[in-house]
Design a protein around this motif. Structure first.
Motif, PDB file in Angstrom:
ATOM      1  N   VAL A 158       1.531   4.086  -0.166  1.00 44.31           N
ATOM      2  CA  VAL A 158       2.394   4.248  -1.337  1.00 44.31           C
ATOM      3  C   VAL A 158       3.803   4.491  -0.812  1.00 44.31           C
ATOM      4  O   VAL A 158       4.035   5.429  -0.038  1.00 44.31           O
ATOM      5  CB  VAL A 158       1.936   5.414  -2.228  1.00 44.31           C
ATOM      6  CG1 VAL A 158       2.905   5.609  -3.389  1.00 44.31           C
ATOM      7  CG2 VAL A 158       0.526   5.179  -2.748  1.00 44.31           C
ATOM      8  N   THR A 159       4.732   3.644  -1.238  1.00 46.54           N
ATOM      9  CA  THR A 159       6.115   3.760  -0.814  1.00 46.54           C
ATOM     10  C   THR A 159       7.023   3.780  -2.041  1.00 46.54           C
ATOM     11  O   THR A 159       6.581   3.528  -3.157  1.00 46.54           O
ATOM     12  CB  THR A 159       6.505   2.578   0.098  1.00 46.54           C
ATOM     13  OG1 THR A 159       6.261   1.347  -0.608  1.00 46.54           O
ATOM     14  CG2 THR A 159       5.685   2.588   1.387  1.00 46.54           C
ATOM     15  N   GLY A 160       8.300   4.070  -1.807  1.00 47.15           N
ATOM     16  CA  GLY A 160       9.273   4.069  -2.892  1.00 47.15           C
ATOM     17  C   GLY A 160       9.915   5.424  -3.068  1.00 47.15           C
ATOM     18  O   GLY A 160       9.714   6.350  -2.271  1.00 47.15           O
ATOM     19  N   SER A 161      10.695   5.544  -4.143  1.00 43.28           N
ATOM     20  CA  SER A 161      11.364   6.808  -4.459  1.00 43.28           C
ATOM     21  C   SER A 161      11.903   6.722  -5.879  1.00 43.28           C
ATOM     22  O   SER A 161      11.897   5.652  -6.503  1.00 43.28           O
ATOM     23  CB  SER A 161      12.530   7.060  -3.479  1.00 43.28           C
ATOM     24  OG  SER A 161      13.501   6.043  -3.597  1.00 43.28           O
ATOM     25  N   GLY A 162      12.349   7.889  -6.382  1.00 42.54           N
ATOM     26  CA  GLY A 162      12.967   7.926  -7.707  1.00 42.54           C
ATOM     27  C   GLY A 162      12.014   7.467  -8.790  1.00 42.54           C
ATOM     28  O   GLY A 162      11.004   8.122  -9.060  1.00 42.54           O
ATOM     29  N   SER A 163      12.306   6.326  -9.407  1.00 35.49           N
ATOM     30  CA  SER A 163      11.444   5.797 -10.470  1.00 35.49           C
ATOM     31  C   SER A 163      10.885   4.430 -10.104  1.00 35.49           C
ATOM     32  O   SER A 163      10.562   3.616 -10.981  1.00 35.49           O
ATOM     33  CB  SER A 163      12.230   5.693 -11.780  1.00 35.49           C
ATOM     34  OG  SER A 163      13.358   4.840 -11.604  1.00 35.49           O
ATOM     35  N   SER A 164      10.771   4.175  -8.809  1.00 35.01           N
ATOM     36  CA  SER A 164      10.250   2.890  -8.354  1.00 35.01           C
ATOM     37  C   SER A 164       9.274   3.107  -7.200  1.00 35.01           C
ATOM     38  O   SER A 164       9.682   3.539  -6.115  1.00 35.01           O
ATOM     39  CB  SER A 164      11.397   1.980  -7.906  1.00 35.01           C
ATOM     40  OG  SER A 164      10.904   0.750  -7.407  1.00 35.01           O
TER      41      SER A 164
END
Length: 356
Positions: free
Chosen positions: A32-38
């Motif tokens: 699982v990658t990403g940050s904020g709202s994505s």
């Protein structure tokens, strides 16, 4: 080095060898990658989630793998008042910081009625009802678990659900829990390397109806302040074997406690336990309270100031029996009332003693 210490080190090494050397290293089966709202969940070359829901991304990654496979959550985010569920055989690495909120009666992360689940790494923040919640587990393996909380309870094994067997924990660090750092019920076969509790409202480690346990270090600072709880508490028939006997089966290497409430508390028909050493200072309640316990030995260590070292009993349970306490106690009192059955005191230091 004692045989117990050797065996504990062997268990810790086994825990370490069972997990990756670094969180998310190598080739996890899903990430699982990403940050904020994505956020994005990927299994191999396949994308199994893309969107703004951090919890949904994590659950999609977990649901995409099979037994024996590993999920690495590299992203940080918040799951809100929701639950992540881990099914049998899966390896869950929380490499980012998972922020959680209170879902009444539920865990932020749960695994129930499962076998061979591993959580080698986890960092959690927030105020859960339970941070981690378990029942009916077999061969559960928890590694480096860090919970920097603003309320709630850290790790909970349920009282009224299926029992657990062969649970291992490496190093559990909990700060800021409003309740207990680690609370067990109904475990047969527990190995814990360290529980480190800081500014926790109730117990550091609370053992209940748990047998065949080996614990290395329980270390509490400002744990259970203003309460009857303790850095280490054994309660509700802890250590009582299925036969009803209290043959020694709970081994604790060391308890360290500073301030807070009680240091060590054995109560409500618990026992079958050996504590090799204690280092207790300035506890706000009893440094040690032994109340209706059977076959308990504290083999050494120091108590400095704080509340008294006390052997007590409630009338609704049989009196204390087969108690051995060897301690250096300074700036405190040691009191036995009522007299226990086969109580053995070896007290040095300047403590005032009122014992039988």
């Amino acid at each position: 080095m004692t045989q117990f210490t050797i065996s504990l080190l062997a268990a810790a090494l086994a825990l370490t060898s069972a997990v990756q050397a670094q969180c998310g290293s190598g080739s996890p089966h899903a990430t699982v990658t990403g940050s904020g709202s994505s956020f994005k969940a990927t299994r191999g070359s396949s994308q199994v989630y893309s969107g703004s829901d951090y919890r949904a991304a994590i659950q999609a990654a977990l649901d995409s793998v099979s037994s024996g496979q590993r999920v690495a959550v590299m992203a940080s985010g918040s799951i809100g008042a929701n639950t992540i569920t881990i099914s049998s055989g899966k390896i869950f690495e929380g490499c980012g910081t998972i922020n959680v909120a209170n879902r009444a009666g539920r865990g932020a992360i749960e695994s129930t009625d499962t076998s061979d689940v591993q959580i080698p790494y986890l960092t959690m923040t927030g105020s859960p009802y339970f941070g981690l919640r378990f029942s009916g587990t077999r061969n559960l393996n928890l590694g480096q678990i860090t919970m920097n909380l603003s309320g709630g309870l850290g790790i909970r094994f349920d009282r009224d659900r299926a029992a657990n067997s062969n649970v291992k924990m490496d190093v559990i660090r909990v700060t800021g829990a409003g309740s207990h750092a680690v609370e067990t019920w109904n475990i047969d076969g527990l190995t814990v390397n360290q529980v480190i509790a800081r500014n926790v409202g109730e117990c550091g480690l609370l053992l209940q109806k748990t047998t065949n346990a080996r614990v290395g270090l329980v270390d509490g600072d400002n744990v259970a302040a203003g309460t009857g709880y303790a850095t280490l508490r054994m309660a509700n028939n802890n250590g009582q074997l299925a036969s009803g006997s209290y043959s020694t089966n709970v081994y604790i290497d060391k308890v360290v406690s500073r301030g807070g409430g009680r240091g060590v508390f054995c109560v409500s028909q618990s026992g079958g336990a050996v504590i090799n050493s204690v280092d207790l200072a300035n506890n706000g309640n009893n440094a040690i309270l032994i109340e209706n316990c059977y076959n308990l030995s504290i083999k050494g260590g120091t108590v400095q100031g704080g509340g008294e070292v006390r052997l007590a009993a409630r009338s609704e349970f049989p009196n204390n029996k087969d108690i051995w306490v060897t301690l250096t106690v300074n700036g405190n009192t040691v009191r036995e009332s009522p007299c226990g059955d086969n109580t053995n005191w070896t007290i040095s230091g300047n403590a005032k003693k009122t014992i039988c």
